[in-house]
Design a protein around this motif. Structure first.
Motif, PDB file in Angstrom:
ATOM      1  N   ILE A 286       0.756  -1.064   0.163  1.00 45.76           N
ATOM      2  CA  ILE A 286      -0.073  -0.047   0.122  1.00 45.76           C
ATOM      3  C   ILE A 286       0.888   1.335   0.001  1.00 45.76           C
ATOM      4  CG2 ILE A 286      -1.498   1.303   1.308  1.00 45.76           C
ATOM      5  CD1 ILE A 286      -2.897  -1.315   2.396  1.00 45.76           C
ATOM      6  N   LEU A 287       1.887   1.324   0.893  1.00 46.08           N
ATOM      7  CA  LEU A 287       2.697   2.602   0.964  1.00 46.08           C
ATOM      8  C   LEU A 287       3.363   2.587  -0.355  1.00 46.08           C
ATOM      9  CD1 LEU A 287       4.270   4.573   2.204  1.00 46.08           C
ATOM     10  CD2 LEU A 287       6.019   2.713   3.121  1.00 46.08           C
TER      11      LEU A 287
ATOM     12  N   LYS B 294       2.372   1.732  -3.525  1.00 53.06           N
ATOM     13  CA  LYS B 294       1.431   2.438  -4.291  1.00 53.06           C
ATOM     14  C   LYS B 294       1.209   3.859  -4.277  1.00 53.06           C
ATOM     15  CE  LYS B 294      -0.823  -1.982  -5.545  1.00 53.06           C
ATOM     16  NZ  LYS B 294      -2.013  -2.891  -5.150  1.00 53.06           N
ATOM     17  N   TRP B 295       0.969   4.175  -2.835  1.00 51.80           N
ATOM     18  CA  TRP B 295       0.737   5.538  -2.505  1.00 51.80           C
ATOM     19  C   TRP B 295       1.929   6.522  -2.917  1.00 51.80           C
ATOM     20  CZ3 TRP B 295      -1.078   5.341   3.520  1.00 51.80           C
ATOM     21  CH2 TRP B 295      -2.275   4.864   3.466  1.00 51.80           C
ATOM     22  N   LEU B 296       3.263   5.804  -2.703  1.00 47.27           N
ATOM     23  CA  LEU B 296       4.288   6.748  -2.988  1.00 47.27           C
ATOM     24  C   LEU B 296       4.545   7.028  -4.377  1.00 47.27           C
ATOM     25  CD1 LEU B 296       6.953   5.492  -0.478  1.00 47.27           C
ATOM     26  CD2 LEU B 296       6.096   7.636  -0.714  1.00 47.27           C
TER      27      LEU B 296
ATOM     28  N   LYS C 263       1.933   7.106  -6.290  1.00 44.67           N
ATOM     29  CA  LYS C 263       0.799   8.239  -6.967  1.00 44.67           C
ATOM     30  C   LYS C 263       0.925   9.653  -6.447  1.00 44.67           C
ATOM     31  CE  LYS C 263      -2.686   4.519  -7.231  1.00 44.67           C
ATOM     32  NZ  LYS C 263      -3.635   4.002  -6.731  1.00 44.67           N
ATOM     33  N   VAL C 264       1.979   9.863  -5.921  1.00 47.40           N
ATOM     34  CA  VAL C 264       2.259  11.260  -5.454  1.00 47.40           C
ATOM     35  C   VAL C 264       2.545  12.135  -6.420  1.00 47.40           C
ATOM     36  CG1 VAL C 264       3.864  12.894  -3.702  1.00 47.40           C
ATOM     37  CG2 VAL C 264       3.245  10.521  -3.036  1.00 47.40           C
TER      38      VAL C 264
ATOM     39  N   ASP D  11       0.367  16.908  -3.556  1.00 47.70           N
ATOM     40  CA  ASP D  11       0.379  16.400  -2.162  1.00 47.70           C
ATOM     41  C   ASP D  11       1.416  17.287  -1.137  1.00 47.70           C
ATOM     42  OD1 ASP D  11      -1.412  14.106  -2.539  1.00 47.70           O
ATOM     43  OD2 ASP D  11       0.194  13.156  -3.928  1.00 47.70           O
TER      44      ASP D  11
ATOM     45  N   CYS E  23       9.737  10.660  -4.033  1.00 50.28           N
ATOM     46  CA  CYS E  23       8.478   9.735  -3.539  1.00 50.28           C
ATOM     47  C   CYS E  23       8.311   8.501  -4.474  1.00 50.28           C
ATOM     48  CB  CYS E  23       7.434  10.431  -3.128  1.00 50.28           C
ATOM     49  SG  CYS E  23       7.354  11.321  -1.872  1.00 50.28           S
ATOM     50  N   ASN E  24       8.151   8.811  -5.926  1.00 45.43           N
ATOM     51  CA  ASN E  24       7.971   8.011  -6.902  1.00 45.43           C
ATOM     52  C   ASN E  24       9.031   7.057  -7.230  1.00 45.43           C
ATOM     53  OD1 ASN E  24       6.155  10.417  -9.320  1.00 45.43           O
ATOM     54  ND2 ASN E  24       5.557   9.341  -7.505  1.00 45.43           N
TER      55      ASN E  24
ATOM     56  N   GLY F 255       8.858   4.673  -4.081  1.00 46.30           N
ATOM     57  CA  GLY F 255       7.708   3.496  -4.139  1.00 46.30           C
ATOM     58  C   GLY F 255       7.991   2.534  -5.275  1.00 46.30           C
TER      59      GLY F 255
END
Length: 82
Positions: free
Chosen positions: A24-25, A27-29, A31-32, A36, A59-60, A63
């Motif tokens: 989950i982390l 995927k979130w990273l 999608k930043v 954000d 972040c990307n 991730g």
């Protein structure tokens, strides 16, 4: 059921749960976006945009790395740790 068997089952459940949370982390990273980081295209300047964009890229990238690590099998992980 012996205590060792119960412990192994609980440990497997914990590991699976941790892996799901890391997925989950990841995927979130990935999608930043600049939003954000509270970048406002109407009020912020070029420097603020560059900073926000750099934060997004970091972040990307993290991730993506995390996703790669989660997809590794045990042998690949051992090789990376050498």
């Amino acid at each position: 059921m012996e205590k060792q068997d119960t412990f192994r089952i609980l440990l497997k459940i914990i590991v699976m749960e941790l892996k799901l949370r890391l997925e989950i982390l990841s995927k979130w990273l990935q999608k930043v976006t600049t939003e954000d980081f509270y970048y406002d295209a109407h009020h912020d300047g070029k420097l603020e945009y560059a900073i926000a964009q750099s934060q997004v890229e970091v972040c990307n990238k993290i991730g993506g790395y995390l996703e790669e690590i989660l997809e590794m099998d045990s042998d690949q992980i051992k090789d990376e740790l050498k």
